[in-house]
Motif scaffolding. Structure first.
Motif, PDB file in Angstrom:
ATOM      1  N   VAL A  73       0.840  -1.198   0.000  1.00 16.35           N
ATOM      2  CA  VAL A  73       0.000   0.000   0.000  1.00 16.35           C
ATOM      3  C   VAL A  73       0.875   1.248   0.000  1.00 16.35           C
ATOM      4  CG1 VAL A  73      -1.692   1.321   1.340  1.00 16.35           C
ATOM      5  CG2 VAL A  73      -1.998  -1.134   1.023  1.00 16.35           C
ATOM      6  N   GLY A 113       2.280   1.830  -3.351  1.00 16.77           N
ATOM      7  CA  GLY A 113       1.237   1.963  -4.356  1.00 16.77           C
ATOM      8  C   GLY A 113       1.316   3.192  -5.244  1.00 16.77           C
ATOM      9  N   TYR A 119       3.230  12.294   0.644  1.00 13.62           N
ATOM     10  CA  TYR A 119       1.979  11.755   1.174  1.00 13.62           C
ATOM     11  C   TYR A 119       1.272  12.889   1.897  1.00 13.62           C
ATOM     12  CZ  TYR A 119       2.993   6.843   0.352  1.00 13.62           C
ATOM     13  OH  TYR A 119       3.223   5.640  -0.236  1.00 13.62           O
ATOM     14  N   SER A 122      -4.449   8.085   2.425  1.00  9.40           N
ATOM     15  CA  SER A 122      -5.130   7.749   1.172  1.00  9.40           C
ATOM     16  C   SER A 122      -4.970   8.836   0.107  1.00  9.40           C
ATOM     17  CB  SER A 122      -6.614   7.495   1.440  1.00  9.40           C
ATOM     18  OG  SER A 122      -7.202   8.655   1.990  1.00  9.40           O
ATOM     19  N   THR A 126      -5.179   9.047  -5.339  1.00 10.05           N
ATOM     20  CA  THR A 126      -6.040   8.672  -4.231  1.00 10.05           C
ATOM     21  C   THR A 126      -6.071   7.155  -4.131  1.00 10.05           C
ATOM     22  OG1 THR A 126      -7.393  10.618  -4.704  1.00 10.05           O
ATOM     23  CG2 THR A 126      -8.352   8.973  -3.271  1.00 10.05           C
ATOM     24  N   ARG A 127      -6.003   6.693  -2.878  1.00 10.62           N
ATOM     25  CA  ARG A 127      -6.062   5.247  -2.660  1.00 10.62           C
ATOM     26  C   ARG A 127      -7.510   4.806  -2.780  1.00 10.62           C
ATOM     27  NH1 ARG A 127      -6.950   2.256   1.653  1.00 10.62           N
ATOM     28  NH2 ARG A 127      -6.687   3.987   3.094  1.00 10.62           N
ATOM     29  N   ARG A 178      -5.367  -0.145  -4.243  1.00  5.19           N
ATOM     30  CA  ARG A 178      -4.612   0.440  -5.348  1.00  5.19           C
ATOM     31  C   ARG A 178      -4.757   1.963  -5.370  1.00  5.19           C
ATOM     32  NH1 ARG A 178      -7.712  -1.077 -10.944  1.00  5.19           N
ATOM     33  NH2 ARG A 178      -9.519   0.234 -10.580  1.00  5.19           N
ATOM     34  N   TRP A 179      -3.794   2.593  -6.001  1.00  4.69           N
ATOM     35  CA  TRP A 179      -3.751   4.048  -6.103  1.00  4.69           C
ATOM     36  C   TRP A 179      -4.008   4.450  -7.549  1.00  4.69           C
ATOM     37  CZ3 TRP A 179      -2.520   7.421  -2.018  1.00  4.69           C
ATOM     38  CH2 TRP A 179      -2.174   6.801  -0.821  1.00  4.69           C
TER      39      TRP A 179
END
Length: 180
Positions: free
Chosen positions: A21, A24, A142, A146, A165-166, A170-171
């Motif tokens: 994550v 990602g 970041y 998310s 955006t998460r 997945r992003w």
């Protein structure tokens, strides 16, 4: 013994998932870079949320048009009508361009232009054009668990921010904040 093995495997899985994550956004940037280089709109669609991107870009374009027009134009009848028509045309332009097919057309036009001016991989006219890489010089950050941004500078030095955006694990690219 079995209990410690189960805990170890579970801990390794949690760490692996957290690492995936966290990596990602970088995987999404790499996926976009690869899709642009190969002009593969199907792969690009995996990393770009086109409906969200369209909505966000259209709102920015409409806002910029209203700000440039000012209150004087919007307050008279003819100015308001002209502003409405311009908004409609610009909105349709954004809706048309921010699609996989619109991006493919832009990439094809860019490749043709790059071949014409000699910016090809081998310098040969028939060689493939130098691939587009808009996020090459980006600074990454970041903003939350998310939300991730990649910022580049345009020709005038103004920031252009690509927002990822998460969505689950997945992003995806969901917004591009254009300079005012």
């Amino acid at each position: 013994m079995k209990k410690s093995l189960v805990i170890g495997v579970l801990l390794a899985a949690i760490i692996g998932l957290a690492g995936y994550v966290a990596a990602g956004p970088y995987l999404a940037i790499h996926g976009i870079r690869t899709a642009l280089a190969e002009q593969d709109t199907g792969r690009l669609q995996k990393h770009v949320d086109f409906p969200a991107l369209r909505v966000n870009l259209r709102a920015q374009v409409e806002d910029a048009l209203a700000r440039r027009a000012g209150t004087d134009v919007a307050s008279n009848l003819f100015g308001a009508a002209a502003l409405s028509i311009a908004n409609s045309l610009l909105g349709r332009g954004v809706d048309t361009l921010v699609t996989p097919m619109g991006i493919a057309a832009i990439l094809e036009g860019r490749a043709t232009w790059k071949r014409t001016i000699g910016e090809t991989v081998g310098g040969d006219t028939y060689a493939p054009a130098v691939p587009a890489d808009p996020l090459k010089e980006a600074t990454h950050r970041y903003e939350s668990l998310s939300r991730f941004t990649a910022t580049i500078r345009d020709a005038e030095g103004d920031p252009v921010v690509f927002v990822f955006t998460r969505q689950g694990l997945r992003w995806r690219l969901t917004d591009i904040r254009l300079p005012l």
